[in-house]
Design a protein around this motif. Structure first.
Motif, PDB file in Angstrom:
ATOM      1  N   GLN A 288       0.851  -1.191   0.000  1.00  0.00           N
ATOM      2  CA  GLN A 288       0.000   0.000   0.000  1.00  0.00           C
ATOM      3  C   GLN A 288       0.893   1.249   0.000  1.00  0.00           C
ATOM      4  O   GLN A 288       1.908   1.290   0.706  1.00  0.00           O
ATOM      5  CB  GLN A 288      -0.919   0.032   1.228  1.00  0.00           C
ATOM      6  N   TYR A 289       0.497   2.241  -0.773  1.00  0.00           N
ATOM      7  CA  TYR A 289       1.269   3.475  -0.832  1.00  0.00           C
ATOM      8  C   TYR A 289       0.345   4.656  -1.083  1.00  0.00           C
ATOM      9  O   TYR A 289      -0.808   4.498  -1.485  1.00  0.00           O
ATOM     10  CB  TYR A 289       2.346   3.398  -1.921  1.00  0.00           C
ATOM     11  N   ARG A 290       0.878   5.852  -0.847  1.00  0.00           N
ATOM     12  CA  ARG A 290       0.116   7.087  -0.998  1.00  0.00           C
ATOM     13  C   ARG A 290       0.847   8.004  -1.971  1.00  0.00           C
ATOM     14  O   ARG A 290       2.071   8.156  -1.902  1.00  0.00           O
ATOM     15  CB  ARG A 290      -0.025   7.784   0.362  1.00  0.00           C
ATOM     16  N   ILE A 291       0.098   8.647  -2.873  1.00  0.00           N
ATOM     17  CA  ILE A 291       0.691   9.624  -3.771  1.00  0.00           C
ATOM     18  C   ILE A 291      -0.127  10.911  -3.726  1.00  0.00           C
ATOM     19  O   ILE A 291      -1.354  10.877  -3.618  1.00  0.00           O
ATOM     20  CB  ILE A 291       0.793   9.106  -5.225  1.00  0.00           C
ATOM     21  N   VAL A 292       0.570  12.038  -3.795  1.00  0.00           N
ATOM     22  CA  VAL A 292      -0.070  13.357  -3.796  1.00  0.00           C
ATOM     23  C   VAL A 292       0.616  14.187  -4.876  1.00  0.00           C
ATOM     24  O   VAL A 292       1.640  14.838  -4.626  1.00  0.00           O
ATOM     25  CB  VAL A 292       0.057  14.059  -2.429  1.00  0.00           C
ATOM     26  N   THR A 293       0.090  14.152  -6.085  1.00  0.00           N
ATOM     27  CA  THR A 293       0.679  14.864  -7.210  1.00  0.00           C
ATOM     28  C   THR A 293      -0.432  15.413  -8.099  1.00  0.00           C
ATOM     29  O   THR A 293      -1.597  15.016  -7.965  1.00  0.00           O
ATOM     30  CB  THR A 293       1.558  13.929  -8.066  1.00  0.00           C
ATOM     31  N   PRO A 294      -0.097  16.298  -9.041  1.00  0.00           N
ATOM     32  CA  PRO A 294      -1.105  16.765  -9.995  1.00  0.00           C
ATOM     33  C   PRO A 294      -1.400  15.738 -11.079  1.00  0.00           C
ATOM     34  O   PRO A 294      -2.265  15.966 -11.927  1.00  0.00           O
ATOM     35  CB  PRO A 294      -0.468  18.033 -10.583  1.00  0.00           C
ATOM     36  N   MET A 295      -0.671  14.631 -11.078  1.00  0.00           N
ATOM     37  CA  MET A 295      -0.885  13.586 -12.089  1.00  0.00           C
ATOM     38  C   MET A 295      -0.876  12.218 -11.409  1.00  0.00           C
ATOM     39  O   MET A 295      -0.044  11.357 -11.707  1.00  0.00           O
ATOM     40  CB  MET A 295       0.179  13.680 -13.193  1.00  0.00           C
ATOM     41  N   ASN A 296      -1.791  12.042 -10.478  1.00  0.00           N
ATOM     42  CA  ASN A 296      -1.835  10.822  -9.680  1.00  0.00           C
ATOM     43  C   ASN A 296      -2.021   9.567 -10.524  1.00  0.00           C
ATOM     44  O   ASN A 296      -1.421   8.529 -10.245  1.00  0.00           O
ATOM     45  CB  ASN A 296      -2.947  10.912  -8.638  1.00  0.00           C
ATOM     46  N   ALA A 297      -2.874   9.635 -11.538  1.00  0.00           N
ATOM     47  CA  ALA A 297      -3.134   8.445 -12.356  1.00  0.00           C
ATOM     48  C   ALA A 297      -1.871   7.995 -13.080  1.00  0.00           C
ATOM     49  O   ALA A 297      -1.574   6.792 -13.162  1.00  0.00           O
ATOM     50  CB  ALA A 297      -4.249   8.736 -13.362  1.00  0.00           C
ATOM     51  N   TYR A 298      -1.111   8.954 -13.589  1.00  0.00           N
ATOM     52  CA  TYR A 298       0.132   8.626 -14.298  1.00  0.00           C
ATOM     53  C   TYR A 298       1.157   8.020 -13.340  1.00  0.00           C
ATOM     54  O   TYR A 298       1.767   6.987 -13.640  1.00  0.00           O
ATOM     55  CB  TYR A 298       0.696   9.890 -14.944  1.00  0.00           C
ATOM     56  N   CYS A 299       1.337   8.654 -12.180  1.00  0.00           N
ATOM     57  CA  CYS A 299       2.286   8.132 -11.196  1.00  0.00           C
ATOM     58  C   CYS A 299       1.833   6.769 -10.668  1.00  0.00           C
ATOM     59  O   CYS A 299       2.662   5.885 -10.410  1.00  0.00           O
ATOM     60  CB  CYS A 299       2.439   9.122 -10.052  1.00  0.00           C
ATOM     61  N   ASP A 300       0.534   6.598 -10.514  1.00  0.00           N
ATOM     62  CA  ASP A 300      -0.009   5.334 -10.024  1.00  0.00           C
ATOM     63  C   ASP A 300       0.281   4.198 -11.000  1.00  0.00           C
ATOM     64  O   ASP A 300       0.571   3.071 -10.598  1.00  0.00           O
ATOM     65  CB  ASP A 300      -1.518   5.474  -9.806  1.00  0.00           C
ATOM     66  N   PHE A 301       0.226   4.495 -12.285  1.00  0.00           N
ATOM     67  CA  PHE A 301       0.548   3.482 -13.294  1.00  0.00           C
ATOM     68  C   PHE A 301       1.982   2.985 -13.111  1.00  0.00           C
ATOM     69  O   PHE A 301       2.232   1.769 -13.112  1.00  0.00           O
ATOM     70  CB  PHE A 301       0.365   4.058 -14.698  1.00  0.00           C
ATOM     71  N   TRP A 302       2.916   3.925 -12.937  1.00  0.00           N
ATOM     72  CA  TRP A 302       4.309   3.506 -12.776  1.00  0.00           C
ATOM     73  C   TRP A 302       4.526   2.792 -11.448  1.00  0.00           C
ATOM     74  O   TRP A 302       5.347   1.870 -11.356  1.00  0.00           O
ATOM     75  CB  TRP A 302       5.238   4.708 -12.908  1.00  0.00           C
ATOM     76  N   GLY A 303       3.787   3.188 -10.413  1.00  0.00           N
ATOM     77  CA  GLY A 303       3.859   2.455  -9.157  1.00  0.00           C
ATOM     78  C   GLY A 303       3.438   1.015  -9.344  1.00  0.00           C
ATOM     79  O   GLY A 303       4.064   0.085  -8.806  1.00  0.00           O
ATOM     80  N   TRP A 304       2.372   0.816 -10.110  1.00  0.00           N
ATOM     81  CA  TRP A 304       1.896  -0.542 -10.398  1.00  0.00           C
ATOM     82  C   TRP A 304       2.946  -1.331 -11.175  1.00  0.00           C
ATOM     83  O   TRP A 304       3.216  -2.499 -10.865  1.00  0.00           O
ATOM     84  CB  TRP A 304       0.596  -0.465 -11.203  1.00  0.00           C
ATOM     85  N   VAL A 305       3.586  -0.714 -12.172  1.00  0.00           N
ATOM     86  CA  VAL A 305       4.598  -1.407 -12.986  1.00  0.00           C
ATOM     87  C   VAL A 305       5.757  -1.877 -12.118  1.00  0.00           C
ATOM     88  O   VAL A 305       6.144  -3.059 -12.138  1.00  0.00           O
ATOM     89  CB  VAL A 305       5.109  -0.482 -14.115  1.00  0.00           C
ATOM     90  N   PHE A 306       6.331  -0.970 -11.341  1.00  0.00           N
ATOM     91  CA  PHE A 306       7.520  -1.320 -10.567  1.00  0.00           C
ATOM     92  C   PHE A 306       7.196  -2.289  -9.433  1.00  0.00           C
ATOM     93  O   PHE A 306       7.962  -3.234  -9.180  1.00  0.00           O
ATOM     94  CB  PHE A 306       8.175  -0.057 -10.010  1.00  0.00           C
ATOM     95  N   LEU A 307       6.082  -2.093  -8.741  1.00  0.00           N
ATOM     96  CA  LEU A 307       5.740  -2.989  -7.640  1.00  0.00           C
ATOM     97  C   LEU A 307       5.330  -4.368  -8.137  1.00  0.00           C
ATOM     98  O   LEU A 307       5.628  -5.382  -7.490  1.00  0.00           O
ATOM     99  CB  LEU A 307       4.646  -2.376  -6.786  1.00  0.00           C
ATOM    100  N   LYS A 308       4.636  -4.439  -9.265  1.00  0.00           N
ATOM    101  CA  LYS A 308       4.285  -5.745  -9.834  1.00  0.00           C
ATOM    102  C   LYS A 308       5.539  -6.557 -10.148  1.00  0.00           C
ATOM    103  O   LYS A 308       5.608  -7.767  -9.888  1.00  0.00           O
ATOM    104  CB  LYS A 308       3.443  -5.563 -11.098  1.00  0.00           C
ATOM    105  N   ASP A 309       6.536  -5.891 -10.711  1.00  0.00           N
ATOM    106  CA  ASP A 309       7.779  -6.593 -11.030  1.00  0.00           C
ATOM    107  C   ASP A 309       8.493  -7.048  -9.758  1.00  0.00           C
ATOM    108  O   ASP A 309       9.009  -8.169  -9.683  1.00  0.00           O
ATOM    109  CB  ASP A 309       8.706  -5.685 -11.847  1.00  0.00           C
ATOM    110  N   PHE A 310       8.511  -6.168  -8.748  1.00  0.00           N
ATOM    111  CA  PHE A 310       9.144  -6.554  -7.477  1.00  0.00           C
ATOM    112  C   PHE A 310       8.396  -7.706  -6.826  1.00  0.00           C
ATOM    113  O   PHE A 310       8.998  -8.684  -6.370  1.00  0.00           O
ATOM    114  CB  PHE A 310       9.197  -5.358  -6.532  1.00  0.00           C
TER     115      PHE A 310
END
Length: 330
Positions: A288-310
């Motif tokens: 579980q993680y938290r993001i606070v940015t003006p482009m949350n959906a974009y950052c969330d996608f990359w979070g999913w990519v890197f965490l899925k691989d890990f």
């Protein structure tokens, strides 16, 4: 720059493009140092740094290379992308920018550059004055203070990965709570680790038992952090809070991605073990993680990519070790 330049055919545009590269690169490096070189307390200028910055760079390229707007839109876009590519190489070689940042930023930089090229070409054709493109060039300077003054929405996210293992839960549990001395040969090839070069796990050592125990994690490239156990149900469930120190992730890996910051926080994780028929186990790893940015959906996608691989890499190690332990007892 003169507002009326005559006789700019295709050859002239190509020649002027070569000349335009120098001011565009200098402008881009100055903006990079302003936006990314000195982090501002309280956050990162995502929109300014990833979208408005390449727009401004592309505007410089188009205004200098083709002030009469005789070339096609596609040529303007390609010219902008070429300069952005050069700046990305310089950011890595000269500024020491990390591979993760470059990979995450490239799609946004490409999109911003294309919009900047198209917008500049529109201004040139409608207003007939190359100096008017200065409006596009200064967008990053105007956007930077505005973005730092804004408050952005918070998004809570979770990445969950499931694997089934041909081993009983008690065997899987032993290979889950501690994962010692992970060899590179045990890990699968992934986009994150094999192509981007994200650090991969080397060791997870458990200190103590039950709630309050601490898992000490070591990854390649000097990454060190801890997982403080918050739930412990033998052979069933393990949960933790992440704990990072000042030196947990060396700046040499990526100075602009901080997993324990105001804009990104890797918060908690857990393993769930479920017995299946035939002495098998379903193992689930969630982060579980938290993001606070003006482009949350974009950052969330990359979070999913890197965490899925890990997740996939760690779960494969647990599965293989557990199944080998079962075979060794037969």
């Amino acid at each position: 720059m003169p507002d009326d330049i005559k006789g700019l055919g295709p050859v002239a545009v190509r020649t002027r493009f070569g000349i335009s590269m120098l001011p565009a690169i200098v402008y881009g490096l100055l903006l990079y140092l302003l936006i990314w070189g000195a982090p501002v307390e309280g956050g990162v200028a995502f929109v300014t740094g990833l979208f408005l910055l390449p727009m401004g760079i592309a505007a410089v390229v188009s205004a200098f290379a083709d002030p009469r707007a005789t070339a096609t839109e596609w040529r303007h876009i390609r010219n902008g992308w070429f300069v952005i590519a050069i700046l990305l190489v310089l950011s890595a070689v000269v500024m020491g920018e990390g591979a993760v940042c470059i990979v995450v930023a490239t799609p946004m930089l490409g999109a911003g550059s294309a919009v900047g090229s198209a917008t500049t070409l529109w201004v040139l054709r409608r207003l007939r004055r190359p100096s008017a493109t200065g409006l596009v060039m200064v967008l990053p300077l105007l956007g930077l203070p505005v973005e730092h003054a804004l408050v952005f929405p918070e998004k809570q996210s979770e990445v969950r990965t499931v694997i089934e293992i041909d081993a009983p839960v008690n065997t899987v549990w032993r290979n889950t709570i501690e994962i010692r001395n992970v060899e590179a040969s045990e890990l699968p090839f992934t986009f994150s680790h094999g192509i981007v070069g994200v650090p991969h796990p080397e060791n997870a050592r458990l200190e103590g038992r039950g709630i309050g125990a601490v898992r000490h994690l070591r990854w390649t490239q000097g990454v060190r952090f801890q997982e403080v156990v918050t739930a412990w149900e033998e052979n069933s469930y393990l949960a933790w809070d992440f704990r990072f120190g000042p030196e947990s992730i060396p700046a040499a890996i990526d100075a602009h991605i901080d997993v324990d910051s105001s804009y990104l926080k890797l918060a908690t994780g857990n393993y769930l073990l479920e017995p299946l028929p035939g002495g098998r186990t379903r193992l689930t790893l969630a982060t579980q993680y938290r993001i606070v940015t003006p482009m949350n959906a974009y950052c969330d996608f990359w979070g999913w990519v890197f965490l899925k691989d890990f997740h996939g890499a760690v779960l494969q190690v647990i599965r293989d070790r557990s199944e080998r332990a079962v075979l060794a007892r037969r």
